[in-house]
Enzyme design. Structure first.
Site, PDB file in Angstrom:
ATOM      1  N   LEU A  38       0.820  -1.206   0.000  1.00  0.00           N
ATOM      2  CA  LEU A  38       0.000   0.000   0.000  1.00  0.00           C
ATOM      3  C   LEU A  38       0.860   1.266   0.000  1.00  0.00           C
ATOM      4  O   LEU A  38       2.036   1.227   0.379  1.00  0.00           O
ATOM      5  CB  LEU A  38      -0.896   0.005   1.233  1.00  0.00           C
ATOM      6  CG  LEU A  38      -2.006  -1.055   1.306  1.00  0.00           C
ATOM      7  CD1 LEU A  38      -2.603  -1.088   2.701  1.00  0.00           C
ATOM      8  CD2 LEU A  38      -3.074  -0.791   0.252  1.00  0.00           C
ATOM      9  N   SER A 111       1.349  -1.420  -7.476  1.00  0.00           N
ATOM     10  CA  SER A 111       0.966  -2.550  -8.350  1.00  0.00           C
ATOM     11  C   SER A 111      -0.099  -3.401  -7.667  1.00  0.00           C
ATOM     12  O   SER A 111       0.177  -4.533  -7.264  1.00  0.00           O
ATOM     13  CB  SER A 111       2.193  -3.381  -8.734  1.00  0.00           C
ATOM     14  OG  SER A 111       3.022  -3.689  -7.634  1.00  0.00           O
TER      15      SER A 111
END
Length: 203
Positions: A38, A111
């Site tokens: 995150l 990602s």
């Protein structure tokens, strides 16, 4: 001569100097260390500290950072699902070229989707992609909030923000799983131990 499926007029040109030759010159193999987590998880901090440690060991490295590539390579992309996927694809292709150059490539990107991380893994040969999950709870990331992005997302200023109104798919079997609440120095030692075991660096 290999003809690509996209255009028969575009061919891949093999060169006299191969990846193995470059790796021999560097004294280590080329790999990608793909840091995911995150925003605020610490992946950029850990990747940067690891690059410094590897440099001190004489390892040839390059760090691809999410914000930095959007200043150039991906400056034409926004943050829609399609644009974010294309962002990762481009980074994967650059990382692949750098591995061919015999470098240890560190990438720090949220990602968020497993499929996109798998896409990059599939670009590379077996053992060349090492997924590093910096596992930090959302509440800790929000407290850190180094760029003030969570505050903007919570207030509605920032849409499609990962972890708030956009999904993050945690790795199901990351090659390296780090507890992002630990001290960076501890995490670097863990990473170096793994890289020694894989004979990417010498002890």
């Amino acid at each position: 001569m290999i003809v690509t499926q996209e255009n028969e007029n575009i061919v891949w040109h093999p060169h006299a100097i191969a990846r193995a030759d470059r790796e021999k010159q560097h004294g280590h193999q080329g790999v990608v260390l793909w840091f995911t987590g995150l925003s605020g998880s610490g992946k950029s901090t850990v990747a940067g500290a690891l690059e410094q440690a590897l440099h001190a060991h004489g390892v040839s490295t390059y760090l691809l950072d999410g914000d930095n590539v959007r200043h150039g390579l991906c400056r034409d992309l926004g943050f829609t699902e399609n644009d974010r996927r294309e962002n990762i694809r481009r980074v994967g292709e650059v990382a692949k070229l750098m591995v061919d150059a015999g470098l240890v490539v560190l990438t720090a990107f949220i990602s968020p989707h497993r499929a996109e991380r798998q896409m990059v893994r599939d670009m590379l040969a077996a053992g060349q992609f090492i997924e590093v999950f910096v596992d930090t709870p959302l509440e800790i990331c929000e407290v850190r909030d180094p760029k003030g992005l969570y505050k903007k997302a919570r207030s509605g200023e920032l849409k499609n923000f990962t972890g708030i109104d956009s999904v993050y798919e945690s790795p199901q079997a990351a090659d390296i799983h780090l507890n992002g609440e630990q001290l960076v120095t501890n995490l670097i030692e863990q990473l170096l131990d793994v890289l020694r075991h894989r004979v990417i660096i010498n002890s």
